[in-house]
Design a protein around this motif. Structure first.
Motif, PDB file in Angstrom:
ATOM      1  N   ALA A 116       0.823  -1.213   0.000  1.00  0.00           N
ATOM      2  CA  ALA A 116       0.000   0.000   0.000  1.00  0.00           C
ATOM      3  C   ALA A 116       0.852   1.255   0.000  1.00  0.00           C
ATOM      4  O   ALA A 116       1.867   1.316   0.688  1.00  0.00           O
ATOM      5  CB  ALA A 116      -0.884   0.009   1.248  1.00  0.00           C
ATOM      6  N   ASP A 117       0.440   2.241  -0.774  1.00  0.00           N
ATOM      7  CA  ASP A 117       1.005   3.570  -0.577  1.00  0.00           C
ATOM      8  C   ASP A 117       0.653   3.932   0.867  1.00  0.00           C
ATOM      9  O   ASP A 117      -0.499   3.741   1.299  1.00  0.00           O
ATOM     10  CB  ASP A 117       0.318   4.540  -1.557  1.00  0.00           C
ATOM     11  N   ALA A 118       1.630   4.459   1.619  1.00  0.00           N
ATOM     12  CA  ALA A 118       1.376   4.754   3.034  1.00  0.00           C
ATOM     13  C   ALA A 118       0.124   5.612   3.220  1.00  0.00           C
ATOM     14  O   ALA A 118      -0.619   5.447   4.191  1.00  0.00           O
ATOM     15  CB  ALA A 118       2.583   5.462   3.640  1.00  0.00           C
TER      16      ALA A 118
ATOM     17  N   SER B 146      -2.971   3.706   3.960  1.00  0.00           N
ATOM     18  CA  SER B 146      -2.816   2.704   5.026  1.00  0.00           C
ATOM     19  C   SER B 146      -4.140   2.294   5.646  1.00  0.00           C
ATOM     20  O   SER B 146      -4.388   1.116   5.897  1.00  0.00           O
ATOM     21  CB  SER B 146      -1.919   3.252   6.143  1.00  0.00           C
TER      22      SER B 146
ATOM     23  N   CYS C 283      -6.254   0.198   2.943  1.00  0.00           N
ATOM     24  CA  CYS C 283      -5.554  -1.043   2.564  1.00  0.00           C
ATOM     25  C   CYS C 283      -5.350  -1.942   3.775  1.00  0.00           C
ATOM     26  O   CYS C 283      -5.452  -3.171   3.662  1.00  0.00           O
ATOM     27  CB  CYS C 283      -4.220  -0.720   1.911  1.00  0.00           C
TER      28      CYS C 283
ATOM     29  N   TRP D 103       0.304  -6.820   4.957  1.00  0.00           N
ATOM     30  CA  TRP D 103       0.511  -5.679   4.049  1.00  0.00           C
ATOM     31  C   TRP D 103       1.717  -4.875   4.494  1.00  0.00           C
ATOM     32  O   TRP D 103       2.126  -4.940   5.654  1.00  0.00           O
ATOM     33  CB  TRP D 103      -0.748  -4.797   4.007  1.00  0.00           C
TER      34      TRP D 103
ATOM     35  N   ALA E 126       3.567  -0.798   3.960  1.00  0.00           N
ATOM     36  CA  ALA E 126       3.278   0.577   3.532  1.00  0.00           C
ATOM     37  C   ALA E 126       4.528   1.182   2.910  1.00  0.00           C
ATOM     38  O   ALA E 126       5.633   0.989   3.413  1.00  0.00           O
ATOM     39  CB  ALA E 126       2.846   1.404   4.727  1.00  0.00           C
TER      40      ALA E 126
ATOM     41  N   TRP F 162       6.177   4.751   1.984  1.00  0.00           N
ATOM     42  CA  TRP F 162       6.141   6.217   2.130  1.00  0.00           C
ATOM     43  C   TRP F 162       7.126   6.775   1.110  1.00  0.00           C
ATOM     44  O   TRP F 162       8.323   6.542   1.221  1.00  0.00           O
ATOM     45  CB  TRP F 162       6.534   6.586   3.568  1.00  0.00           C
TER      46      TRP F 162
ATOM     47  N   MET G 269      -3.587   7.785   8.540  1.00  0.00           N
ATOM     48  CA  MET G 269      -2.350   7.058   8.216  1.00  0.00           C
ATOM     49  C   MET G 269      -1.515   6.880   9.484  1.00  0.00           C
ATOM     50  O   MET G 269      -1.025   5.783   9.774  1.00  0.00           O
ATOM     51  CB  MET G 269      -1.537   7.820   7.165  1.00  0.00           C
TER      52      MET G 269
ATOM     53  N   ILE H 251      -0.736   2.977  10.239  1.00  0.00           N
ATOM     54  CA  ILE H 251       0.487   2.466   9.603  1.00  0.00           C
ATOM     55  C   ILE H 251       1.324   1.561  10.523  1.00  0.00           C
ATOM     56  O   ILE H 251       1.975   0.636  10.043  1.00  0.00           O
ATOM     57  CB  ILE H 251       1.314   3.638   9.004  1.00  0.00           C
TER      58      ILE H 251
ATOM     59  N   ALA I 133       1.270  -2.213   9.826  1.00  0.00           N
ATOM     60  CA  ALA I 133       1.865  -2.827   8.629  1.00  0.00           C
ATOM     61  C   ALA I 133       3.004  -3.765   9.026  1.00  0.00           C
ATOM     62  O   ALA I 133       3.667  -3.551  10.045  1.00  0.00           O
ATOM     63  CB  ALA I 133       2.397  -1.732   7.700  1.00  0.00           C
TER      64      ALA I 133
ATOM     65  N   VAL J 199       7.427  -0.846   6.971  1.00  0.00           N
ATOM     66  CA  VAL J 199       7.202   0.458   6.335  1.00  0.00           C
ATOM     67  C   VAL J 199       8.485   0.820   5.577  1.00  0.00           C
ATOM     68  O   VAL J 199       9.562   0.902   6.181  1.00  0.00           O
ATOM     69  CB  VAL J 199       6.881   1.551   7.379  1.00  0.00           C
TER      70      VAL J 199
END
Ligand code: UDP
Length: 446
Positions: A108-110, A113, A116, A127, A129, A131, A199, A203, A206, A209
């Motif tokens: 996932a794009d952060a 978050s 996703c 998953w 993230a 950034w 986020m 996050i 996750a 990251v």
């Protein structure tokens, strides 16, 4: 080859996020040919993004059921976010059907978050993230609640005297007013404020990251973030070094390189100023005119990337001293020996590109994303650039900043410091970032 695993990648659909996430996905995909990657993005963000053998682009609804021409990024963001969760679920289900394999991991794009993370949890998969910016800005967002609770309301003037290290361990003593606007001042119920706040809350769940930085560029802040993320912070940048074609555009050359070659043989190495304010911001016309006049006074040759809508200004700029293009191959321009200063809005990608090419900066940041914070890092923490006087481009202020960087003693010292940072970034890219990429690959594909 029949794929063994199916991984979904969800970029944030604005600015340079899809292109950057796609480069990272390509690198993951090249190292794992038996994994199928579904890259989920809106049709307007997908644009002409290329597909690869085991990376397929699938469109996600953009919230615009009327199919209207929506151009303003804020409106696009609001529309996308309204239905993002549902639309992502729908596209993932369709991709599973098409590929014939359940999705077993989400990248996932952060910024996505929250959605996703929830989707991955429902699917009972892990998953990560991504950034796409640096460590300092992510740390600032992670401390949103701490900062908002700790800071007494005293208005901007009082806040200018408070530095972020009081609240964020390992952070440099940067005034809190220079942190990304959303951290302290945005309305947390606005689309942008809410997105970043959510986020920061989600996050840490996750599995890892990954950031567009390297382990020795922002070391003390990295230590803080690493402990927040249970030692799963991965430095996989700087992307201009670790993702092969990041920032390079072979097609849109506009003859910039031959023009720079010519200057190398006439005005010499490090004599040209390269100017760009990125893809999302533009100083008002009077500032651009002031900069043009400043360049004339200083007699510094310039290569200016100026979007096509500035026709009237082009005429003012059209003199033998400079070249104006609607788009420049920025990485190749900065890498050219003739370039001695980078006049920039302080977008993170531009700063990383300046560091890895060793070109000191003249900063004209905007109150947008983390540009003010980046300017503080460049000027006060790293000493590799200077902000224009009073933060706006005036004829005198711009002339003095450009001269300082191109020909002054201070400019020489900035060049020495940025070359040392370039060395560190190169070493990291070859060692720690390569190791961290290996860890990311393992988490995503095994
Ligand atoms: N860029 C480029 N040519 C241009 C203008 C910009 O290649 O003429 C690229 C630049 O190299 C960078 C990106 O666009 O990779 C801008 O990203 P950044 O994070 O600096 O700023 P943003 O546009 O996101 O504000």
């Amino acid at each position: 080859m029949k794929p063994k695993r199916h991984v979904a990648v969800c970029p944030f659909p604005l600015a340079s996020h899809p292109a950057t996430l796609l480069l990272l996905t390509q690198k993951l995909a090249a190292a794992s040919p038996d994994v199928h990657f579904t890259f989920l993005t809106t049709s307007y963000a997908a644009g002409a993004l290329p597909e690869f053998a085991n990376v397929r682009i699938r469109h996600v609804g953009d919230g615009n059921s009327e199919g209207e021409e929506v151009r303003h990024p804020k409106e696009r963001l609001r529309m996308f976010l309204e239905d993002a969760s549902q639309n992502l679920r729908r596209s993932m289900a369709a991709a599973e059907e098409e590929v014939g394999l359940k999705i077993c991991f989400v990248v996932a794009d952060a910024l996505l978050s929250k959605d996703c993370g929830e989707i991955a949890e429902e699917m009972k998969v892990k998953w990560v993230a991504i950034w796409t910016s640096g460590v300092a800005s992510l740390a600032a967002h992670m401390y949103t609640d701490v900062l908002r609770t700790g800071i007494q309301d005293g208005g901007i003037e009082a806040h200018k005297k408070i530095t972020a290290d009081k609240y964020i361990p390992g952070f440099p003593p940067i005034p809190i007013t220079e942190l990304p606007y959303d951290v302290i001042y945005a309305d947390l119920s606005s689309p942008g404020g809410r997105l970043l706040h959510l986020m920061s809350l989600t996050i840490p769940k996750a599995a890892a990251v990954a950031v567009n930085s390297s382990s020795h560029l922002e070391t003390t802040i990295s230590a803080t973030l690493d402990s927040i993320f249970s030692h799963n912070l991965l430095h996989v940048g700087p992307f201009p070094l670790t993702l092969s074609s990041h920032g390079d555009d072979e097609k849109n050359d506009h003859d910039c390189l031959p023009w720079l070659d010519h200057h190398l043989s006439t005005t010499g190495p490090a004599s040209v100023a390269y100017i760009s304010f990125g893809t999302a911001n533009a100083p008002p016309a009077e500032e651009l005119i002031a900069l043009a006049k400043a360049l004339k006074v200083t007699d510094v040759p310039f290569l200016w990337s100026l979007p096509d809508d500035n026709y009237s200004l082009r005429e003012i700029l059209a003199n033998g001293q400079g070249k104006v293009v609607s788009w420049a191959p920025q990485m190749r321009v900065l890498r050219h020996e003739a370039v001695g200063a980078h006049v920039t809005h302080c977008g993170w990608n531009s700063i990383m590109e300046s560091i890895v090419t060793g070109v000191p900066m003249v900063c004209r940041p905007f109150m947008f994303a983390e540009q003010m914070l980046n300017k503080e890092l460049v000027e006060s923490v790293w000493g590799i650039g200077v902000e224009v006087e009073s933060g706006k481009l005036t004829e005198d202020g711009a002339a003095s900043a450009v001269e300082k960087v191109v020909s002054g003693d201070e400019g020489r010292r900035m060049r020495e410091r940025i070359r040392e940072m370039k060395r560190i970034a190169q070493e990291d890219a070859a060692q720690s970032s390569t190791q961290d990429f290996g860890k990311l690959l393992k988490i995503v594909t095994e």
